[in-house]
Motif scaffolding. Structure first.
Motif, PDB file in Angstrom:
ATOM      1  N   UNK A  35       0.834  -1.204   0.000  1.00  0.00           N
ATOM      2  CA  UNK A  35       0.000   0.000   0.000  1.00  0.00           C
ATOM      3  C   UNK A  35       0.868   1.253   0.000  1.00  0.00           C
ATOM      4  N   UNK A  36       1.971   1.243   0.785  1.00  0.00           N
ATOM      5  CA  UNK A  36       2.872   2.395   0.848  1.00  0.00           C
ATOM      6  C   UNK A  36       3.489   2.662  -0.522  1.00  0.00           C
ATOM      7  N   UNK A  37       3.982   1.590  -1.173  1.00  0.00           N
ATOM      8  CA  UNK A  37       4.588   1.766  -2.482  1.00  0.00           C
ATOM      9  C   UNK A  37       3.588   2.343  -3.478  1.00  0.00           C
ATOM     10  N   UNK A  38       2.334   1.836  -3.409  1.00  0.00           N
ATOM     11  CA  UNK A  38       1.315   2.339  -4.317  1.00  0.00           C
ATOM     12  C   UNK A  38       1.020   3.809  -4.040  1.00  0.00           C
ATOM     13  N   UNK A  39       0.934   4.167  -2.760  1.00  0.00           N
ATOM     14  CA  UNK A  39       0.656   5.559  -2.396  1.00  0.00           C
ATOM     15  C   UNK A  39       1.807   6.480  -2.799  1.00  0.00           C
ATOM     16  N   UNK A 255       8.570  20.318  -2.384  1.00  0.00           N
ATOM     17  CA  UNK A 255       8.286  20.415  -0.944  1.00  0.00           C
ATOM     18  C   UNK A 255       6.979  19.703  -0.605  1.00  0.00           C
ATOM     19  N   UNK A 256       5.940  19.918  -1.439  1.00  0.00           N
ATOM     20  CA  UNK A 256       4.660  19.267  -1.157  1.00  0.00           C
ATOM     21  C   UNK A 256       4.751  17.758  -1.336  1.00  0.00           C
ATOM     22  N   UNK A 257       5.475  17.344  -2.405  1.00  0.00           N
ATOM     23  CA  UNK A 257       5.654  15.908  -2.587  1.00  0.00           C
ATOM     24  C   UNK A 257       6.450  15.311  -1.437  1.00  0.00           C
ATOM     25  N   UNK A 258       7.490  16.041  -0.979  1.00  0.00           N
ATOM     26  CA  UNK A 258       8.272  15.561   0.152  1.00  0.00           C
ATOM     27  C   UNK A 258       7.422  15.491   1.419  1.00  0.00           C
ATOM     28  N   UNK A 262       6.795  12.257   3.453  1.00  0.00           N
ATOM     29  CA  UNK A 262       7.089  12.156   4.885  1.00  0.00           C
ATOM     30  C   UNK A 262       5.869  11.697   5.665  1.00  0.00           C
ATOM     31  N   UNK A 263       4.693  12.192   5.289  1.00  0.00           N
ATOM     32  CA  UNK A 263       3.476  11.780   5.983  1.00  0.00           C
ATOM     33  C   UNK A 263       3.223  10.285   5.791  1.00  0.00           C
ATOM     34  N   UNK A 264       3.425   9.822   4.552  1.00  0.00           N
ATOM     35  CA  UNK A 264       3.248   8.384   4.297  1.00  0.00           C
ATOM     36  C   UNK A 264       4.265   7.567   5.080  1.00  0.00           C
ATOM     37  N   UNK A 265       5.529   8.051   5.122  1.00  0.00           N
ATOM     38  CA  UNK A 265       6.556   7.312   5.841  1.00  0.00           C
ATOM     39  C   UNK A 265       6.284   7.316   7.342  1.00  0.00           C
TER      40      UNK A 265
END
Length: 401
Positions: A35-39, A255-258, A262-265
């Motif tokens: 799921x993380x990889x997909x997100x 920055x937004x992608x990071x 970071x939120x996903x991680x």
């Protein structure tokens, strides 16, 4: 980072397979790492449209250059209109003056004609007076000769008087002709001068208008070059501002992608911690667990085997290699290390005891920097690998509970 995630996904997948083999029933819940990889793959921040950035850059540059350009354009228009008006005014002024001068020629002609008539009249009067005077003198002379009884002398005297009369009359006529000739020449000279003055005045108007036009052309060329420079500077400012806005937009996207990454991680790490807590609880519920109560390399190896499974031949081996390098270092063997931050009274480094925290830092640096002896084969470890390595170190020291 992508390699670390793939490594972490492979390790989690292997660990999950080992756990599934130990369970009596199948767990159909989706893999959190998948799921993380997909997100992560779905992370996408739309860039600002180019026309919006161009409009913003044009507005910013325009606020700086447009007032100058508009002011110069207005000044050029006013100067051009004023120059053309001055040209027309000069031509009209000199043209009117030339017309006034030319209008004096009939008056000059009339004045000279009047002077000629008056001269002719004066000479005509003179001719009449001479004739009357000689006629009266001839009559008086004839009467005198008659009284004297010498009528025979009358014809001779009369002839002499007639000759004198003719001479003076001819002389008067010559004077008249000379005077009339002089008046004619004066008239022609005045008319020629008047005509030349009129032509010169009209030409002066044309030359003045030409001078004004040349000055106007010089100004328009200078102002036009300045206007071209301002427009070129504005275009350069637009391009520079657009590049800056595109850079800022790219930084915003990154920055937004990071931030999303970071939120996903963070969410994934939270899931990992929860999973580790479950594994810890499971180990505590199994007093006969293989690595529990052991220490040294076997304790660390057993822990890594439990986490990665028997089929893993890369992650656990690489972590164990790093762990052996740390535990075999001179500091770990001696139990002392020199502190570079603390000095004794002589300025020499102070020897401190090796603590679990110090060994943990050494292990972390070793896994981040790799093995200097084999730089081409150094793996990239994930946060999951790093956590397992630290727990393996605790198991090595007999401190894992």
């Amino acid at each position: 980072m992508a390699d670390a995630i793939r490594r972490q996904a492979a390790s989690q997948s292997k660990a999950a397979q080992v756990k599934k083999q130990k369970k009596t029933s199948q767990n159909t819940a989706p893999n959190p790492l998948d799921q993380l990889m997909q997100q992560i793959q779905n992370i996408s921040v739309d860039p600002t449209p180019l026309d919006v950035l161009l409009k913003q850059a044009t507005g910013t540059a325009g606020s700086q250059f447009d007032p100058l350009i508009q002011q110069l354009e207005a000044e050029m228009a006013r100067t051009e209109n004023r120059g053309k008006q001055n040209q027309a005014t000069a031509k009209k002024m000199y043209g009117d003056l030339a017309t006034d001068i030319a209008a004096q020629m009939p008056e000059i002609t009339n004045q000279m004609a009047q002077a000629s008539r008056e001269t002719e009249q004066r000479y005509d009067q003179t001719q009449g007076l001479l004739k009357d005077q000689y006629n009266q003198q001839a009559q008086q002379q004839a009467e005198l000769y008659k009284k004297l009884g010498i009528q025979a002398a009358t014809p001779e005297a009369t002839q002499q008087a007639s000759d004198d009369q003719s001479y003076f009359q001819n002389q008067s006529k010559l004077d008249e002709n000379a005077a009339l000739q002089m008046l004619s020449e004066m008239k022609n000279s005045d008319v020629s001068y008047n005509r030349q003055s009129s032509d010169n005045t009209r030409l002066a108007g044309v030359n003045t208008a030409a001078d004004i036009g040349a000055q106007l052309e010089d100004y328009m060329q200078t102002a036009g070059s300045k206007l071209t420079g301002l427009r070129s500077s504005k275009e350069s400012a637009i391009q520079a501002m657009l590049a800056q806005l595109q850079q800022q937009d790219a930084e915003r996207i990154q920055e937004q992608e990071s931030t999303q990454y970071d939120q996903l991680m963070d969410l994934f790490n939270l899931q990992l911690k929860m999973q580790e807590m479950q594994q810890k609880n499971a180990r505590e519920s199994k007093p006969d667990q293989l690595f529990k109560g052991t220490n040294g390399p076997s304790g660390a190896s057993n822990y890594l085997g439990e986490m990665y499974g028997p089929s893993d031949s890369f992650s656990s081996k690489a972590i164990m290699e790093a762990l052996n390098d740390v535990m075999g270092s001179p500091e770990a063997v001696a139990g002392k290390y020199q502190s570079q931050d603390m000095k004794d009274s002589y300025g020499n480094p102070v020897n401190l005891d090796v603590t679990p925290e110090y060994l943990t830092d050494m292990l972390r640096r070793r896994m981040q920097e790799g093995n200097p002896n084999t730089p081409l084969s150094n793996p990239t470890f994930s946060d999951y690998d790093m956590n397992n390595a630290i727990n393996a170190l605790l198991a090595y020291m007999g401190k894992l509970k």
